[in-house]
Design a protein around this motif. Structure first.
Motif, PDB file in Angstrom:
ATOM      1  N   CYS A 114       0.779  -1.139  -0.003  1.00  0.00           N
ATOM      2  CA  CYS A 114      -0.036   0.046   0.130  1.00  0.00           C
ATOM      3  C   CYS A 114       0.865   1.028  -0.126  1.00  0.00           C
ATOM      4  CB  CYS A 114      -0.793   0.181   1.209  1.00  0.00           C
ATOM      5  SG  CYS A 114      -2.382  -1.153   1.058  1.00  0.00           S
ATOM      6  N   SER A 118       0.402   4.446  -2.578  1.00  0.00           N
ATOM      7  CA  SER A 118       0.240   5.638  -2.073  1.00  0.00           C
ATOM      8  C   SER A 118       1.136   6.602  -2.657  1.00  0.00           C
ATOM      9  CB  SER A 118       0.316   5.789  -0.452  1.00  0.00           C
ATOM     10  OG  SER A 118      -0.601   5.046  -0.053  1.00  0.00           O
ATOM     11  N   LEU A 122      -2.696   6.745  -5.623  1.00  0.00           N
ATOM     12  CA  LEU A 122      -3.735   5.984  -5.461  1.00  0.00           C
ATOM     13  C   LEU A 122      -4.062   5.388  -4.210  1.00  0.00           C
ATOM     14  CD1 LEU A 122      -2.958   3.460  -8.163  1.00  0.00           C
ATOM     15  CD2 LEU A 122      -4.432   5.275  -8.355  1.00  0.00           C
ATOM     16  N   CYS A 123      -5.357   5.674  -3.667  1.00  0.00           N
ATOM     17  CA  CYS A 123      -6.106   5.371  -2.731  1.00  0.00           C
ATOM     18  C   CYS A 123      -5.856   3.765  -2.621  1.00  0.00           C
ATOM     19  CB  CYS A 123      -7.430   5.481  -2.315  1.00  0.00           C
ATOM     20  SG  CYS A 123      -8.217   5.180  -0.838  1.00  0.00           S
ATOM     21  N   ALA A 124      -4.780   3.347  -1.454  1.00  0.00           N
ATOM     22  CA  ALA A 124      -4.555   1.829  -1.440  1.00  0.00           C
ATOM     23  C   ALA A 124      -5.475   0.946  -1.201  1.00  0.00           C
ATOM     24  CB  ALA A 124      -3.229   1.826  -0.297  1.00  0.00           C
ATOM     25  N   ARG A 125      -6.350   1.320  -0.274  1.00  0.00           N
ATOM     26  CA  ARG A 125      -7.531   0.333   0.017  1.00  0.00           C
ATOM     27  C   ARG A 125      -8.491  -0.033  -1.060  1.00  0.00           C
ATOM     28  NH1 ARG A 125      -9.162   5.062   2.762  1.00  0.00           N
ATOM     29  NH2 ARG A 125     -11.091   5.774   2.302  1.00  0.00           N
ATOM     30  N   ASP A 126      -8.710   0.817  -1.976  1.00  0.00           N
ATOM     31  CA  ASP A 126      -9.451   0.596  -3.200  1.00  0.00           C
ATOM     32  C   ASP A 126      -8.822  -0.124  -4.473  1.00  0.00           C
ATOM     33  OD1 ASP A 126     -11.307   2.334  -1.829  1.00  0.00           O
ATOM     34  OD2 ASP A 126     -10.728   4.149  -2.975  1.00  0.00           O
ATOM     35  N   TYR A 127      -7.540  -0.295  -4.097  1.00  0.00           N
ATOM     36  CA  TYR A 127      -6.873  -1.008  -5.299  1.00  0.00           C
ATOM     37  C   TYR A 127      -6.181  -2.488  -4.935  1.00  0.00           C
ATOM     38  CZ  TYR A 127      -7.713   3.072  -8.197  1.00  0.00           C
ATOM     39  OH  TYR A 127      -8.489   4.105  -8.914  1.00  0.00           O
ATOM     40  N   GLU A 140      -5.106   4.693 -14.294  1.00  0.00           N
ATOM     41  CA  GLU A 140      -4.682   3.722 -12.920  1.00  0.00           C
ATOM     42  C   GLU A 140      -3.835   2.570 -13.297  1.00  0.00           C
ATOM     43  OE1 GLU A 140      -9.314   3.706 -11.169  1.00  0.00           O
ATOM     44  OE2 GLU A 140      -8.808   2.330 -12.877  1.00  0.00           O
ATOM     45  N   SER A 173      -1.524  14.104 -12.765  1.00  0.00           N
ATOM     46  CA  SER A 173      -1.211  13.249 -11.799  1.00  0.00           C
ATOM     47  C   SER A 173       0.122  12.390 -12.154  1.00  0.00           C
ATOM     48  CB  SER A 173      -2.337  12.057 -11.223  1.00  0.00           C
ATOM     49  OG  SER A 173      -3.648  12.720 -11.035  1.00  0.00           O
TER      50      SER A 173
END
Length: 243
Positions: A114, A118, A122-127, A140, A173
């Motif tokens: 994660c 980060s 990227l929001c780690a918990r979503d991926y 992505e 980004s």
């Protein structure tokens, strides 16, 4: 240090053999280098030769003095060269966590993986548990691929036109990610690109034209001439179409 000596590459086509690269001589030290040029100039071919995807017709490639000309992409990866494709590869059945662990060469905890996600925004918990497949957008996938490169922490990180096929938000980004990589990642970062914003964060710009190195220098020296040439080309096109 990466050194290319008299690199030539010929490709077979319908009309016979075509010379794509002509006696490329280039030394790339640590830092951020961008290889640029018009479409068809040979820059992506040069990237694939550095990565080991294709073999030069003649010449030598040296990594820290070792001849790696005949090594495959896998063997070069073991020597410390990472390559990110224009279109990232999708892996059905492999999660993002799996991919980053494979890149690191060792099992990573969820927390460790994660951290790399980060780093690329990227929001780690979503991926972390998603499959690396068509459900992910181009932007992505690009950032996940960069997270994998960060996990490998190699001597040379090579990106072939990372801006290809992504939307403006993802591109903005991506620039931030490369700026952070530039600040924190050791070794050499090499990007194949013609995007001005990527050129603007380079330590050195290498211009390829007609399969040859046209010029090499810092962005202060090279960028004004590139932007001037682009403006002149736009003026010519505008006159031709009568706008």
């Amino acid at each position: 240090m990466l050194e290319l000596k008299n690199i030539c590459f010929d490709a077979e086509g319908e009309n016979g053999t075509k010379e794509i690269l002509k006696n490329i001589n280039l030394k790339i030290d640590d830092g951020f280098s961008v290889i640029t040029g018009h479409n068809g100039s040979g820059k992506s071919t040069l990237a694939k030769i550095i990565a080991g995807i294709i073999t030069p017709t003649s010449g030598q490639i040296l990594l820290d003095g070792e001849d790696i000309t005949g090594l495959s992409i896998t063997e070069r990866a073991k020597k410390g060269i990472s390559f990110a494709f224009q279109q990232p590869v999708r892996f059905k059945g492999i999660t993002v966590h799996d991919l980053i662990s494979l890149a690191a060469g060792k099992p990573l905890s969820i927390s460790e993986a994660c951290n790399y996600l980060s780093e690329v925004g990227l929001c780690a918990r979503d991926y972390i548990n998603r499959e690396v497949n068509a459900s992910l957008s181009g932007g992505e996938l690009k950032r996940i691929e960069i997270a994998s490169v960060l996990a490998r922490s190699t001597k040379i990180s090579l990106f072939d036109e990372p801006e290809a096929g992504i939307d403006l938000w993802s591109f903005n980004s991506l620039i931030k990610v490369f700026e952070k990589m530039h600040e924190t990642l050791g070794g050499s970062i090499i990007i194949i690109s013609h995007q001005e914003r990527i050129l603007n964060i380079a330590d050195r710009i290498i211009v390829v034209s007609g399969g040859e190195i046209e010029k090499i220098g810092g962005k202060e020296e090279i960028l004004p001439s590139l932007l001037g040439a682009s403006a002149r080309a736009c003026d010519v096109l505008t006159k031709k179409v009568g706008v």
